[in-house]
Design an enzyme around this catalytic site. Structure first.
Site, mmCIF file in Angstrom:
data_model
loop_
_atom_site.group_PDB
_atom_site.id
_atom_site.type_symbol
_atom_site.label_atom_id
_atom_site.label_comp_id
_atom_site.label_asym_id
_atom_site.label_seq_id
_atom_site.Cartn_x
_atom_site.Cartn_y
_atom_site.Cartn_z
ATOM 1 N N TYR A 74 -24.785 108.167 14.691
ATOM 2 C CA TYR A 74 -24.621 109.499 15.290
ATOM 3 C C TYR A 74 -23.810 110.417 14.376
ATOM 4 C CZ TYR A 74 -27.214 108.333 19.428
ATOM 5 O OH TYR A 74 -28.254 108.012 20.263
ATOM 6 N N VAL A 109 -30.703 117.096 21.342
ATOM 7 C CA VAL A 109 -29.245 117.005 21.497
ATOM 8 C C VAL A 109 -28.529 117.870 20.464
ATOM 9 C CG1 VAL A 109 -29.376 114.707 22.553
ATOM 10 C CG2 VAL A 109 -29.170 114.891 20.063
ATOM 11 N N HIS A 125 -30.868 115.626 27.741
ATOM 12 C CA HIS A 125 -30.440 114.352 27.160
ATOM 13 C C HIS A 125 -29.071 114.444 26.505
ATOM 14 C CE1 HIS A 125 -35.005 113.270 26.829
ATOM 15 N NE2 HIS A 125 -34.517 113.070 28.046
ATOM 16 N N CYS A 133 -15.387 108.847 26.590
ATOM 17 C CA CYS A 133 -15.054 107.420 26.626
ATOM 18 C C CYS A 133 -16.159 106.647 27.324
ATOM 19 C CB CYS A 133 -13.731 107.239 27.395
ATOM 20 S SG CYS A 133 -13.299 105.497 27.627
ATOM 21 N N CYS A 164 -7.544 105.372 28.202
ATOM 22 C CA CYS A 164 -7.669 103.977 28.696
ATOM 23 C C CYS A 164 -7.885 102.971 27.567
ATOM 24 C CB CYS A 164 -8.828 103.868 29.708
ATOM 25 S SG CYS A 164 -10.465 103.885 28.916
ATOM 26 N N SER A 203 -43.632 114.703 22.070
ATOM 27 C CA SER A 203 -44.732 113.735 22.105
ATOM 28 C C SER A 203 -45.074 113.337 23.533
ATOM 29 C CB SER A 203 -44.329 112.483 21.321
ATOM 30 O OG SER A 203 -43.179 111.903 21.929
HETATM 31 C C1 BV8 Z 1 -34.252 106.858 32.709
HETATM 32 C C2 BV8 Z 1 -30.890 111.239 23.473
HETATM 33 C C3 BV8 Z 1 -33.733 105.747 34.728
HETATM 34 C C4 BV8 Z 1 -30.394 110.160 22.584
HETATM 35 C C5 BV8 Z 1 -33.070 110.514 24.247
HETATM 36 C C6 BV8 Z 1 -41.872 102.351 30.320
HETATM 37 C C7 BV8 Z 1 -42.747 103.354 30.717
HETATM 38 C C8 BV8 Z 1 -42.290 104.622 31.048
HETATM 39 C C9 BV8 Z 1 -40.922 104.911 30.993
HETATM 40 C C10 BV8 Z 1 -40.080 103.911 30.587
HETATM 41 C C11 BV8 Z 1 -40.533 102.650 30.250
HETATM 42 N N1 BV8 Z 1 -39.462 101.910 29.882
HETATM 43 C C12 BV8 Z 1 -38.352 102.667 30.001
HETATM 44 C C13 BV8 Z 1 -38.718 103.875 30.442
HETATM 45 C C14 BV8 Z 1 -37.832 105.014 30.716
HETATM 46 C C15 BV8 Z 1 -37.381 105.643 29.400
HETATM 47 C C16 BV8 Z 1 -38.557 106.123 28.587
HETATM 48 O O1 BV8 Z 1 -39.150 107.125 28.903
HETATM 49 N N2 BV8 Z 1 -38.855 105.357 27.530
HETATM 50 C C17 BV8 Z 1 -39.982 105.735 26.672
HETATM 51 C C18 BV8 Z 1 -39.637 105.434 25.214
HETATM 52 C C19 BV8 Z 1 -41.213 104.962 27.134
HETATM 53 N N3 BV8 Z 1 -36.567 106.785 29.790
HETATM 54 C C20 BV8 Z 1 -35.250 106.619 29.981
HETATM 55 O O2 BV8 Z 1 -34.653 105.576 29.777
HETATM 56 C C21 BV8 Z 1 -34.524 107.817 30.530
HETATM 57 N N4 BV8 Z 1 -33.710 107.416 31.633
HETATM 58 O O3 BV8 Z 1 -35.434 106.695 32.870
HETATM 59 O O4 BV8 Z 1 -33.287 106.471 33.594
HETATM 60 C C22 BV8 Z 1 -32.532 105.585 35.561
HETATM 61 C C23 BV8 Z 1 -32.476 106.248 36.772
HETATM 62 C C24 BV8 Z 1 -31.368 106.074 37.572
HETATM 63 C C25 BV8 Z 1 -30.288 105.259 37.140
HETATM 64 C C26 BV8 Z 1 -30.353 104.632 35.886
HETATM 65 C C27 BV8 Z 1 -31.482 104.796 35.080
HETATM 66 C C28 BV8 Z 1 -33.573 108.397 29.481
HETATM 67 C C29 BV8 Z 1 -34.362 108.956 28.349
HETATM 68 C C30 BV8 Z 1 -33.429 109.701 27.410
HETATM 69 C C31 BV8 Z 1 -33.328 108.959 26.105
HETATM 70 N N5 BV8 Z 1 -32.545 109.761 25.150
HETATM 71 N N6 BV8 Z 1 -32.340 111.256 23.414
HETATM 72 C C32 BV8 Z 1 -30.526 110.556 21.158
HETATM 73 O O5 BV8 Z 1 -30.981 111.666 20.848
HETATM 74 O O6 BV8 Z 1 -30.141 109.712 20.317
HETATM 75 S S1 BV8 Z 1 -34.740 110.636 24.166
HETATM 76 C C33 BV8 Z 1 -35.226 111.113 22.619
HETATM 77 O O7 BV8 Z 1 -36.651 111.175 22.690
HETATM 78 C C34 BV8 Z 1 -34.816 112.500 22.183
HETATM 79 O O8 BV8 Z 1 -34.113 113.244 23.153
HETATM 80 C C35 BV8 Z 1 -36.170 113.167 21.941
HETATM 81 O O9 BV8 Z 1 -36.115 114.517 22.043
HETATM 82 C C36 BV8 Z 1 -36.921 112.519 23.022
HETATM 83 C C37 BV8 Z 1 -38.359 112.681 23.212
HETATM 84 O O10 BV8 Z 1 -38.965 112.617 21.996
HETATM 85 P P1 BV8 Z 1 -39.589 113.989 21.470
HETATM 86 O O11 BV8 Z 1 -38.577 115.068 21.626
HETATM 87 O O12 BV8 Z 1 -40.901 114.190 22.130
HETATM 88 O O13 BV8 Z 1 -39.698 113.689 19.955
HETATM 89 P P2 BV8 Z 1 -40.775 112.769 19.235
HETATM 90 O O14 BV8 Z 1 -40.234 112.436 17.896
HETATM 91 O O15 BV8 Z 1 -41.233 111.684 20.163
HETATM 92 O O16 BV8 Z 1 -42.056 113.733 19.077
HETATM 93 C C38 BV8 Z 1 -41.969 114.854 18.227
HETATM 94 C C39 BV8 Z 1 -43.208 115.663 18.512
HETATM 95 O O17 BV8 Z 1 -43.116 116.860 17.777
HETATM 96 C C40 BV8 Z 1 -44.495 114.971 18.083
HETATM 97 O O18 BV8 Z 1 -45.462 115.143 19.099
HETATM 98 C C41 BV8 Z 1 -44.904 115.724 16.817
HETATM 99 O O19 BV8 Z 1 -46.316 115.842 16.723
HETATM 100 C C42 BV8 Z 1 -44.317 117.086 17.080
HETATM 101 N N7 BV8 Z 1 -43.932 117.833 15.885
HETATM 102 C C43 BV8 Z 1 -43.530 117.362 14.673
HETATM 103 N N8 BV8 Z 1 -43.230 118.403 13.864
HETATM 104 C C44 BV8 Z 1 -43.412 119.550 14.598
HETATM 105 C C45 BV8 Z 1 -43.861 119.190 15.878
HETATM 106 N N9 BV8 Z 1 -44.130 120.092 16.837
HETATM 107 C C46 BV8 Z 1 -43.953 121.400 16.513
HETATM 108 N N10 BV8 Z 1 -43.524 121.832 15.310
HETATM 109 C C47 BV8 Z 1 -43.248 120.933 14.334
HETATM 110 N N11 BV8 Z 1 -42.837 121.351 13.123
HETATM 111 ZN ZN ZN Z 2 -11.206 105.981 28.579
#
Ligand code: BV8
Ligand code: ZN
Length: 259
Positions: A74, A109, A125, A133, A164, A203
């Site tokens: 990070y 983010v 996100h 913490c 803590c 995506s």
């Molecule tokens: C939750 C912060 C429940 C961290 C991020 C199985 C099936 C379905 C869902 C799940 C599953 N297993 C698990 C899940 C749930 C999971 C999920 O969806 N997983 C996915 C991988 C299948 N989701 C979660 O865990 C979420 N929480 O469900 O909680 C819950 C409920 C109650 C109590 C407890 C729990 C939390 C998800 C958040 C994760 N954190 N980011 C960090 O940044 O380090 S997500 C991360 O992916 C980023 O935020 C990012 O933005 C996000 C999504 O990706 P994209 O933004 O779409 O980026 P990506 O690279 O994928 O795509 C880029 C796109 O841009 C492409 O299409 C490309 O063609 C295009 N592009 C490229 N260049 C350009 C362009 N477009 C325009 N112009 C350009 N120049």
């Molecule tokens: Zn603390």
């Protein structure tokens, strides 16, 4: 002027939708920051981080297993963000927001929408510039990342909470963690009342964020998809524009505001 690759009749309907819109949501993903030099999640990693898939390090388990590797990752991304500038896509969205009600609902983010001048930004996100913490959630003020040679160190011990003694973690939502309640509720409310949703640079893989364009569409919004590649969101709109954010969004702004 950048052609949109749409049939003339579709372009005419798009122009009307852009001109008539008064409650606009821009739903952005990592692709919106790509032209600012910030790696997306699903483009292959390069350099030091090439051996890791981003998702592997974006979980609480990864942090507890190797806090220094995750904190180092990070730190590298914070440096990337600090060195980046908003691109023409961010700037067009901010410009649009000066003449219409434009809410940015972002999965990103980084703070490039804010630095471009967008006033209403909802981070689904979390924000990489924030930290807290892991145990007691006390906020931890981050100082700007020091300049480093090259990519800098991979492993950096995270700070320790002053309240803590727990480990300090990035202020982002990791996989398996719930989205912040207020931001999630705000995002859904904005999508329900939107008459136009621009979906840019995502995506459509990550839930529940990826459900938002369909929510807006089900409530009557016109949806515009801006992405060089096909995604699931192509299915809910005829306005599928195969292009990049920095090239296309200024064009959409021109169409929306042309007299
Ligand atoms: C939750 C912060 C429940 C961290 C991020 C199985 C099936 C379905 C869902 C799940 C599953 N297993 C698990 C899940 C749930 C999971 C999920 O969806 N997983 C996915 C991988 C299948 N989701 C979660 O865990 C979420 N929480 O469900 O909680 C819950 C409920 C109650 C109590 C407890 C729990 C939390 C998800 C958040 C994760 N954190 N980011 C960090 O940044 O380090 S997500 C991360 O992916 C980023 O935020 C990012 O933005 C996000 C999504 O990706 P994209 O933004 O779409 O980026 P990506 O690279 O994928 O795509 C880029 C796109 O841009 C492409 O299409 C490309 O063609 C295009 N592009 C490229 N260049 C350009 C362009 N477009 C325009 N112009 C350009 N120049
Ligand atoms: Zn603390």
């Amino acid at each position: 002027m950048q052609a949109l690759g749409l049939h003339d009749d579709v372009t005419a309907r798009l122009r009307d939708a852009l001109r008539d819109a008064s409650r606009i949501v821009v739903f952005s993903g990592a692709g919106a920051s790509a032209e600012s030099g910030i790696a997306t999640f699903r483009d292959p990693e390069v350099g030091l981080w090439r051996r890791y898939k981003p998702e592997q390090l974006a979980t609480p388990q990864a942090f507890l297993t190797d806090p220094a590797l995750v904190w180092g990752r990070y730190g590298w991304r914070r440096r990337q963000v600090a060195a980046a500038q908003p691109n023409a896509g961010h700037l067009a969205i901010a410009e649009w927001g000066r003449s219409r009600e434009v809410s940015v609902v972002t999965q990103n983010v980084d703070d490039l929408h804010e630095r471009a001048g967008s006033a209403d930004v909802v981070h689904l996100h979390g924000e990489i510039a924030k930290a807290r913490c892991f145990d007691c959630a006390a906020p931890y003020p981050l100082t700007p990342e020091p300049e480093v040679e090259g990519e800098g160190p991979m492993s950096v011990e995270p700070p320790v909470c002053g309240q803590c003694g727990g480990l300090v973690r990035p202020g982002v939502v990791w996989f398996g963690e719930a989205l912040p309640e207020r931001e999630w509720a705000e995002a859904k409310a904005r999508c329900r009342r939107a008459d136009l949703l621009i979906c840019v640079g995502t995506s459509a893989v990550v839930r529940p964020a990826s459900l938002l364009p369909r929510l807006a569409w089900e409530h009557g919004a016109a949806v515009v998809q801006v992405n060089p590649h096909p995604t699931e969101h192509d299915e809910i709109t005829e306005f599928v524009i195969r292009g990049t954010s920095a090239a296309i969004l200024p064009r959409l702004l021109e169409m929306a505001t042309a007299s």
